[in-house]
Design a protein around this motif. Structure first.
Motif: not given
Length: 130
Positions: A102-115
């Motif tokens: 889930p920590l890695l997934q939170a990073g993915a969510i943040l990247l997609v959100f910023l993109g």
């Protein structure tokens, strides 16, 4: 303000996927606890279940917050990818990897959100009032 039908279908799909995913995780928790002969592990495993399911639930919330089909589709694709990563970790990974996933997934969510923000995504104005 009513939600357009095209966006409601994305909302329904995201909600359905999140519900099925959470119920599947719960079923796996119950199955593994009962197979091990220790039924009280179900209660111990519930916080872990929430920890593992939380990123996909956040992605489903972003689908509902999207004001365009492109944004809703991007976050729905992210939700599907997050669910598939948990399934892959359950099948081929270990419990330690599942704990940190889930920590890695939170990073993915943040990247997609910023993109998405960089590409013009905006939250629909009535989202927080629903």
């Amino acid at each position: 303000m009513t939600r357009p039908a095209a966006l409601r279908s994305f909302d329904r799909a995201a909600t359905f996927l999140a519900l099925i995913f959470a119920l599947g995780l719960l079923a796996e928790l119950v199955r593994s606890s009962l197979a091990g002969g220790v039924a009280r592990e179900i209660l111990i495993g519930l916080p872990g279940l929430l920890w593992v399911a939380a990123p996909s639930l956040v992605a489903a919330a972003f689908v509902g917050a999207s004001s365009t089909r492109a944004g809703a589709g991007a976050f729905l694709a992210l939700e599907i990818a997050l669910i598939l990563s948990v399934i892959a970790q359950l099948l081929w990974g270990g419990p330690l990897g599942l704990m940190f996933l889930p920590l890695l997934q939170a990073g993915a969510i943040l990247l997609v959100f910023l993109g998405a923000l960089a590409l013009g995504w905006r939250m629909r104005p009535d989202f927080l009032r629903d």
